[in-house]
Design a protein around this motif. Structure first.
Motif, PDB file in Angstrom:
ATOM      1  N   ALA A  92       0.824  -1.206   0.000  1.00 42.96           N
ATOM      2  CA  ALA A  92       0.000   0.000   0.000  1.00 42.96           C
ATOM      3  C   ALA A  92       0.863   1.263   0.000  1.00 42.96           C
ATOM      4  O   ALA A  92       0.643   2.187  -0.780  1.00 42.96           O
ATOM      5  N   ALA A 119       2.947   1.723  -3.410  1.00 37.81           N
ATOM      6  CA  ALA A 119       2.121   2.146  -4.540  1.00 37.81           C
ATOM      7  C   ALA A 119       1.775   3.627  -4.423  1.00 37.81           C
ATOM      8  O   ALA A 119       1.787   4.356  -5.418  1.00 37.81           O
ATOM      9  N   LYS A 120       1.508   4.089  -3.202  1.00 35.31           N
ATOM     10  CA  LYS A 120       1.198   5.508  -3.013  1.00 35.31           C
ATOM     11  C   LYS A 120       2.401   6.376  -3.363  1.00 35.31           C
ATOM     12  O   LYS A 120       2.260   7.447  -3.953  1.00 35.31           O
ATOM     13  N   LEU A 168       2.507   6.742  -7.077  1.00 28.47           N
ATOM     14  CA  LEU A 168       1.470   7.666  -7.536  1.00 28.47           C
ATOM     15  C   LEU A 168       1.883   9.113  -7.279  1.00 28.47           C
ATOM     16  O   LEU A 168       1.670   9.988  -8.117  1.00 28.47           O
ATOM     17  N   PRO A 226       5.799  21.403 -12.566  1.00 27.56           N
ATOM     18  CA  PRO A 226       6.023  22.369 -13.639  1.00 27.56           C
ATOM     19  C   PRO A 226       4.830  23.287 -13.869  1.00 27.56           C
ATOM     20  O   PRO A 226       5.014  24.455 -14.214  1.00 27.56           O
ATOM     21  N   PHE A 265      -6.770   4.644 -10.330  1.00 25.29           N
ATOM     22  CA  PHE A 265      -6.204   5.445  -9.240  1.00 25.29           C
ATOM     23  C   PHE A 265      -6.749   4.987  -7.889  1.00 25.29           C
ATOM     24  O   PHE A 265      -6.014   4.868  -6.915  1.00 25.29           O
ATOM     25  N   LEU A 304      -5.146   1.693  -6.906  1.00 28.13           N
ATOM     26  CA  LEU A 304      -3.757   1.860  -6.473  1.00 28.13           C
ATOM     27  C   LEU A 304      -3.689   2.488  -5.089  1.00 28.13           C
ATOM     28  O   LEU A 304      -2.831   2.139  -4.279  1.00 28.13           O
ATOM     29  N   LEU A 305      -4.601   3.419  -4.822  1.00 30.32           N
ATOM     30  CA  LEU A 305      -4.560   4.101  -3.522  1.00 30.32           C
ATOM     31  C   LEU A 305      -5.014   3.201  -2.391  1.00 30.32           C
ATOM     32  O   LEU A 305      -4.445   3.238  -1.302  1.00 30.32           O
ATOM     33  N   THR A 306      -6.065   2.406  -2.632  1.00 29.07           N
ATOM     34  CA  THR A 306      -6.530   1.556  -1.536  1.00 29.07           C
ATOM     35  C   THR A 306      -5.699   0.283  -1.416  1.00 29.07           C
ATOM     36  O   THR A 306      -5.497  -0.239  -0.326  1.00 29.07           O
ATOM     37  N   TRP A 307      -5.227  -0.216  -2.584  1.00 31.38           N
ATOM     38  CA  TRP A 307      -4.342  -1.380  -2.612  1.00 31.38           C
ATOM     39  C   TRP A 307      -4.915  -2.588  -1.879  1.00 31.38           C
ATOM     40  O   TRP A 307      -4.272  -3.212  -1.050  1.00 31.38           O
ATOM     41  N   ILE A 326      15.407  15.212 -17.184  1.00 32.51           N
ATOM     42  CA  ILE A 326      15.282  15.798 -15.846  1.00 32.51           C
ATOM     43  C   ILE A 326      16.583  15.618 -15.079  1.00 32.51           C
ATOM     44  O   ILE A 326      17.059  16.532 -14.396  1.00 32.51           O
ATOM     45  N   MET A 357       1.673  19.338 -22.375  1.00 30.16           N
ATOM     46  CA  MET A 357       2.780  18.471 -21.995  1.00 30.16           C
ATOM     47  C   MET A 357       4.109  19.070 -22.429  1.00 30.16           C
ATOM     48  O   MET A 357       5.109  18.959 -21.733  1.00 30.16           O
ATOM     49  N   ASN A 375       5.094  21.692 -19.947  1.00 35.01           N
ATOM     50  CA  ASN A 375       5.588  21.050 -18.727  1.00 35.01           C
ATOM     51  C   ASN A 375       6.977  20.471 -18.926  1.00 35.01           C
ATOM     52  O   ASN A 375       7.846  20.605 -18.063  1.00 35.01           O
TER      53      ASN A 375
END
Lengths: 109, 162
Positions: free
Chosen positions: A60, A63-64, A67, A77, B14, B17-20, B72, B109, B112
């Motif tokens: 968990a 992965a955060k 992200l 930017p 998303f 991925l956040l809660t996983w 970068i 893009m 950026n």
């Protein structure tokens, strides 16, 4: 092993963040400072987060961290652009050593 | 409809991925939250995102990300060199360059990417003109400036978005 690599990434990231701060102090005028701040802080923070990802792997927390890297790459930017544009519109002059200002020239037309 | 579908897929990924965690409660909550988010952000979501449903574009986007990360890292060594050097070797100014890109998202893009690459920061965009703050102006020739600042990304962004 992966623990050492992770700490290495975090250490290098912090060094880049430090260089960005040094740039904020040393460089003249808002635009040059934004340059240093955006670039170094983007890479520095991304490396710290990547180190966190290496440490935790695909969990968990890891992965955060990944992200957050994506969001920082997109938003940092954009905010620098907004700050630079805002400063120019509100009339902040470039440093006196600057060579040209095409935006100012075009505004006058 | 295709737009809404892309939006749903993006938000749902998303959320996951956040809660996983994959269990029925989290997944169904994700569906509901994604739908609410779609209702709230219908107009904000760029329509061109639907293009990423095609695998070729997606692959190019991933390649582009790797290409960008390389620049970068270069940019950071550039900043480090200028900041540490006692004489502060800078020759700043704002230059104007034109892009050939048409799509809105590609232009965003590009702006950026310019900000994240060595020595350049986009200050203003007006149609196809980019006003770019350059910390070390190497040449006064507009064509040459265009080649150095924009061309290295333009060909790739064209494959991703156009």
């Amino acid at each position: 092993m992966s623990n050492h690599v992770a700490i290495g990434f975090i250490a290098v990231g912090v060094i880049f963040d430090l260089l960005g701060c040094l740039g904020l102090i040393r460089l003249p005028d808002v635009y040059n400072r934004l340059q240093a701040a955006t670039k170094s802080v983007t890479l520095g923070t991304c490396m710290v987060l990547f180190g966190v990802f290496l440490e935790f792997g695909f969990t968990a927390g890891g992965a955060k961290a990944l992200l957050c890297i994506l969001f920082i790459l997109l938003t940092s930017p954009t905010s620098a652009h907004a700050l630079a544009r805002g400063s120019h519109i509100s009339g902040f002059k470039l440093w006196e050593g600057s060579v040209m200002d095409k935006l100012e020239e075009d505004k006058g037309e | 409809m295709k737009n809404r579908l892309t939006q749903f897929i993006t938000y749902f990924i998303f959320w996951m991925l956040l809660t996983w965690s994959i269990n029925i409660q989290d997944v169904s909550a994700g569906v509901v939250v994604s739908l609410i988010a779609i209702a709230l952000t219908r107009d904000l979501f760029p329509e061109e995102m639907a293009k990423f449903l095609s695998p070729v574009r997606f692959l190019w986007a991933v390649l582009y990300l790797i290409y960008l990360i390389y620049y970068i890292i270069l940019a950071n060594f550039d900043v480090a060199y200028r900041v540490i050097h006692p004489a502060l070797p800078i020759r700043p100014g704002i230059v104007k360059v034109k892009t050939g890109l048409k799509s809105e998202m590609a232009r965003t893009m590009l702006a950026n990417s310019i900000t994240l690459t060595p020595g350049t920061l986009s200050v203003d965009v007006n149609g196809e003109d980019y006003y770019i703050h350059w910390i070390n102006i190497m040449t006064d020739d507009p064509e040459e400036q265009r080649r150095i600042i924009i061309s290295r990304f333009e060909w790739m962004l064209r494959r991703v978005f156009e």
